[in-house]
Scaffold this motif. Structure first.
Motif, PDB file in Angstrom:
ATOM      1  N   TRP A  99      64.660  63.288  28.358  1.00  0.00           N
ATOM      2  CA  TRP A  99      64.734  64.732  28.174  1.00  0.00           C
ATOM      3  C   TRP A  99      63.547  65.380  28.878  1.00  0.00           C
ATOM      4  CZ3 TRP A  99      66.041  62.692  22.914  1.00  0.00           C
ATOM      5  CH2 TRP A  99      67.410  62.788  22.650  1.00  0.00           C
ATOM      6  N   ARG A 100      63.699  66.627  29.271  1.00  0.00           N
ATOM      7  CA  ARG A 100      62.674  67.326  30.052  1.00  0.00           C
ATOM      8  C   ARG A 100      61.307  67.286  29.355  1.00  0.00           C
ATOM      9  NH1 ARG A 100      63.321  69.979  34.092  1.00  0.00           N
ATOM     10  NH2 ARG A 100      65.482  70.481  33.635  1.00  0.00           N
ATOM     11  N   THR A 101      61.246  67.627  28.101  1.00  0.00           N
ATOM     12  CA  THR A 101      59.956  67.690  27.406  1.00  0.00           C
ATOM     13  C   THR A 101      59.260  66.337  27.401  1.00  0.00           C
ATOM     14  OG1 THR A 101      60.703  69.537  26.037  1.00  0.00           O
ATOM     15  CG2 THR A 101      58.833  68.245  25.209  1.00  0.00           C
ATOM     16  N   GLU A 104      58.142  65.369  30.993  1.00  0.00           N
ATOM     17  CA  GLU A 104      56.939  66.095  31.404  1.00  0.00           C
ATOM     18  C   GLU A 104      55.706  65.586  30.664  1.00  0.00           C
ATOM     19  OE1 GLU A 104      57.983  70.242  30.967  1.00  0.00           O
ATOM     20  OE2 GLU A 104      59.066  70.235  32.884  1.00  0.00           O
ATOM     21  N   THR A 121      66.609  66.217  34.433  1.00  0.00           N
ATOM     22  CA  THR A 121      66.564  65.335  33.274  1.00  0.00           C
ATOM     23  C   THR A 121      67.904  65.292  32.543  1.00  0.00           C
ATOM     24  OG1 THR A 121      65.954  67.062  31.704  1.00  0.00           O
ATOM     25  CG2 THR A 121      64.142  66.043  32.958  1.00  0.00           C
ATOM     26  N   ASP A 123      68.509  66.864  30.054  1.00  0.00           N
ATOM     27  CA  ASP A 123      68.838  68.230  29.652  1.00  0.00           C
ATOM     28  C   ASP A 123      69.763  68.888  30.674  1.00  0.00           C
ATOM     29  OD1 ASP A 123      67.268  68.651  27.191  1.00  0.00           O
ATOM     30  OD2 ASP A 123      65.550  68.323  28.502  1.00  0.00           O
ATOM     31  N   ASP A 124      69.794  68.346  31.896  1.00  0.00           N
ATOM     32  CA  ASP A 124      70.604  68.931  32.966  1.00  0.00           C
ATOM     33  C   ASP A 124      71.981  68.296  33.104  1.00  0.00           C
ATOM     34  OD1 ASP A 124      68.536  70.770  34.030  1.00  0.00           O
ATOM     35  OD2 ASP A 124      67.476  68.883  34.400  1.00  0.00           O
TER      36      ASP A 124
END
Length: 173
Positions: A99-101, A104, A121, A123-124
């Motif tokens: 996931w993006r968070t 990152e 990610t 999320d996309d």
């Protein structure tokens, strides 16, 4: 990462069964695996529960970073990414099944500079190949060839599906 992910799922959904290894899931992305865990265990795929799992996972990752300091860099990875980013002949995007968070958090913890680098990610897109195709599209042009650097068999399989070059980094998962 795997342990924290499983703990977050258990916290939100209670006792569930997991497949023996992550590569046993059809869609090896954070969202894809979670959807398959929900399906395997005949659970309700409520959006708020998916968000709750994500947040429980992020709390664990933040705690890990606060206590340990960072994830381990694959030796030489930052240097390679810096060279690619500085090249006039190459472009760089990051495509990950996380996931993006969490992606990152991990990237920043080892000192990767993320400005001007598209990061795509789970999320996309739920499928790894979908994430990879979106990352390529974010670069905004057609390329003579595409090379993906990865550390797992699912990366290698995705590259085969997309007819991309694959370069293994670190020990293959």
């Amino acid at each position: 990462d795997d342990r924290m992910y499983r703990e977050a799922v258990l916290e939100i959904f209670g006792e569930v069964s997991f497949r023996a290894e992550m590569h046993k899931y059809d869609r090896v992305t954070d969202l894809g695996i979670l959807l398959q865990i929900i399906e395997d265990n005949n659970l309700e795929p409520a959006a708020h529960l998916i968000e709750d799992v994500k947040n429980a996972f992020f709390v664990r990752m933040r705690s890990f970073l606060d206590n340990v300091g960072s994830f381990d860099e694959v030796p030489g990875a930052k240097a390679v990414l810096r060279r690619i980013s500085a090249s006039d002949n190459h472009r760089l995007a990051i495509a990950t099944g996380g996931w993006r968070t969490s992606a990152e958090m991990k990237l920043k913890s080892v000192g990767f500079e993320l400005q001007d680098v598209p990061v795509l990610t789970s999320d996309d897109h739920v499928e790894r190949t979908g994430i990879m195709e979106i990352a390529l599209a974010e670069l905004g042009k057609v390329f003579e060839s595409v090379t993906y650097f990865g550390d797992a068999l699912w990366d290698q399989r995705a590259c085969h599906e997309l007819d991309w070059n694959f370069r293994a980094v670190g020990p293959m998962l």
